[in-house]
Enzyme design. Structure first.
Site, PDB file in Angstrom:
ATOM      1  N   SER A   8      -0.861  -2.939  -2.054  1.00  0.00           N
ATOM      2  CA  SER A   8      -0.072  -3.758  -1.054  1.00  0.00           C
ATOM      3  C   SER A   8      -0.140  -2.819   0.207  1.00  0.00           C
ATOM      4  CB  SER A   8       1.370  -3.848  -1.410  1.00  0.00           C
ATOM      5  OG  SER A   8       2.225  -4.694  -0.374  1.00  0.00           O
ATOM      6  N   HIS A  33      -4.423  -6.195  -0.951  1.00  0.00           N
ATOM      7  CA  HIS A  33      -3.446  -6.938  -0.813  1.00  0.00           C
ATOM      8  C   HIS A  33      -2.698  -6.932   0.673  1.00  0.00           C
ATOM      9  CE1 HIS A  33       0.094  -9.643  -2.014  1.00  0.00           C
ATOM     10  NE2 HIS A  33       0.720  -9.131  -1.226  1.00  0.00           N
ATOM     11  N   ASP A  35      -0.161  -8.223   3.384  1.00  0.00           N
ATOM     12  CA  ASP A  35       0.955  -9.077   3.648  1.00  0.00           C
ATOM     13  C   ASP A  35       1.150  -9.662   5.212  1.00  0.00           C
ATOM     14  OD1 ASP A  35       2.632  -7.295   1.148  1.00  0.00           O
ATOM     15  OD2 ASP A  35       2.235  -9.246   1.109  1.00  0.00           O
ATOM     16  N   HIS A  66      -2.000 -12.485   1.809  1.00  0.00           N
ATOM     17  CA  HIS A  66      -0.685 -13.169   1.334  1.00  0.00           C
ATOM     18  C   HIS A  66       0.008 -13.792   2.301  1.00  0.00           C
ATOM     19  CE1 HIS A  66       3.558 -12.470  -0.818  1.00  0.00           C
ATOM     20  NE2 HIS A  66       3.597 -13.964  -0.474  1.00  0.00           N
ATOM     21  N   GLY A 142       9.108 -10.696   1.676  1.00  0.00           N
ATOM     22  CA  GLY A 142       9.315 -10.140   3.095  1.00  0.00           C
ATOM     23  C   GLY A 142       9.597  -8.668   3.200  1.00  0.00           C
ATOM     24  N   PHE A 143       9.891  -8.062   2.001  1.00  0.00           N
ATOM     25  CA  PHE A 143      10.124  -6.499   2.104  1.00  0.00           C
ATOM     26  C   PHE A 143       9.677  -5.728   1.051  1.00  0.00           C
ATOM     27  CE2 PHE A 143      12.425  -6.673   5.947  1.00  0.00           C
ATOM     28  CZ  PHE A 143      13.277  -8.047   5.906  1.00  0.00           C
ATOM     29  N   ASP A 175       3.778  -9.999  -8.009  1.00  0.00           N
ATOM     30  CA  ASP A 175       3.844  -9.251  -6.669  1.00  0.00           C
ATOM     31  C   ASP A 175       5.331  -8.832  -6.304  1.00  0.00           C
ATOM     32  OD1 ASP A 175       3.206  -9.968  -3.048  1.00  0.00           O
ATOM     33  OD2 ASP A 175       3.763  -8.073  -4.133  1.00  0.00           O
ATOM     34  N   GLY A 176       5.632  -7.520  -6.254  1.00  0.00           N
ATOM     35  CA  GLY A 176       7.006  -7.086  -5.864  1.00  0.00           C
ATOM     36  C   GLY A 176       7.493  -6.207  -6.863  1.00  0.00           C
ATOM     37  N   GLY A 197       2.690  -1.248  -4.926  1.00  0.00           N
ATOM     38  CA  GLY A 197       3.574  -1.026  -3.677  1.00  0.00           C
ATOM     39  C   GLY A 197       4.397   0.360  -3.951  1.00  0.00           C
TER      40      GLY A 197
HETATM   41  C1  DX5 Z   1       6.975  -8.209  -0.276  1.00  0.00           C
HETATM   42  C2  DX5 Z   1       5.284  -8.217  -0.248  1.00  0.00           C
HETATM   43  C3  DX5 Z   1       4.723  -7.235  -1.613  1.00  0.00           C
HETATM   44  C4  DX5 Z   1       5.467  -5.960  -1.252  1.00  0.00           C
HETATM   45  C5  DX5 Z   1       5.106  -5.128  -2.450  1.00  0.00           C
HETATM   46  O1  DX5 Z   1       7.221  -9.442   0.669  1.00  0.00           O
HETATM   47  O2  DX5 Z   1       4.579  -9.517  -0.653  1.00  0.00           O
HETATM   48  O3  DX5 Z   1       3.464  -7.286  -1.689  1.00  0.00           O
HETATM   49  O4  DX5 Z   1       4.844  -5.436  -0.010  1.00  0.00           O
HETATM   50  O5  DX5 Z   1       5.658  -3.709  -2.400  1.00  0.00           O
HETATM   51  P1  DX5 Z   1       6.644  -3.335  -3.521  1.00  0.00           P
HETATM   52  O6  DX5 Z   1       5.825  -2.929  -4.684  1.00  0.00           O
HETATM   53  O7  DX5 Z   1       7.094  -1.918  -2.946  1.00  0.00           O
HETATM   54  O8  DX5 Z   1       7.860  -4.438  -3.830  1.00  0.00           O
HETATM   55 ZN    ZN Z   2       2.765  -9.597  -0.956  1.00  0.00          ZN
END
Ligand code: DX5
Ligand code: ZN
Length: 218
Positions: A8, A33, A35, A66, A142-143, A175-176, A197
């Protein structure tokens, strides 16, 4: 089943982005990926078009975008012209997801839906026959750096069932907050792709190469 492993990139070191991509390419990640956020569908802004253009110029590997944005239909031309390989829309953010998914495919780009933790399988079943990928959000979008939402596991199990997956021929990703433990557990259940991530790849002591190698062997 070979895993799809996608860093990510909003978590990458943007002070050394070229070197980061070189190291991730050498680690043999599957793709990247990216975002994209609009501050409306999600209360954040993620990465910008210049980031995407730079990453596209720095690697030959596939790039997944994404789109955590409202009215994604308006931006399919824009992103398809940037040379991405997969575009994920949130059906929750689009009045006519079917038309948008078809428009993505008409550009020769693979179409994916990313679904929020609270979005049901029933509500997205109509799209399953016209997508290449479904990405289940295991955090509220979002985060980065959030906690994994365990209640989403039930939805993942349904979508991972071969009767379901083979009938519609999509690949399933998550994802997440995906940790190595989650990769191992969910891969065994039939999940193919993992967005990596803060819980698995970035900010760790090991090299990207070591981490990716270990994740491949799980
Ligand atoms: C969140 C994103 C994810 C995020 C993944 O909105 O879509 O791709 O950046 O990061 P982690 O693995 O830290 O949740
Ligand atoms: Zn994402």
């Amino acid at each position: 089943m070979k895993k799809i492993l996608l860093p990510s990139m909003m978590l990458a070191d943007f002070g050394n982005l070229k070197e980061e991509i070189k190291k991730l390419d050498e680690a043999d990640v599957t793709g990247y990926h990216i975002d994209i956020m609009d501050g409306q569908f999600v209360p954040n802004f993620g990465m910008g078009l210049q980031d995407l253009e730079f990453i596209r110029s720095a690697t030959d590997k596939p790039i997944d975008v994404h789109l955590m944005i409202n009215t994604p239909d308006k931006y399919i031309d824009l992103f398809s012209n940037l040379g991405v390989n997969v575009i994920y829309i949130h059906p929750e953010a689009d009045v006519h997801p079917t038309r948008t998914l078809q428009a993505i495919r008409d550009k020769g780009i693979k179409a994916g839906i990313a679904i929020n933790p609270g979005t049901s399988v029933e509500s997205i079943q109509p799209y399953l026959s016209i997508i290449d990928y479904i990405m289940v959000m295991t955090v509220n979008p979002g985060f980065a750096g959030q906690k994994y939402l365990d209640f989403v596991d039930e939805k993942i199990e349904i979508l991972a069932q071969s009767t379901f997956k083979d009938k519609y021929e999509y690949e399933l990703l998550v994802d997440g907050a995906i940790s190595p433990e989650k990769v191992e557990k969910l891969h065994k259940k039939g999940v193919k792709g993992f967005v990596l991530g803060s819980s698995s790849l970035f900010g760790k002591d090991q090299s990207y190469k070591e981490i990716i190698q270990e994740l491949k062997e799980l």
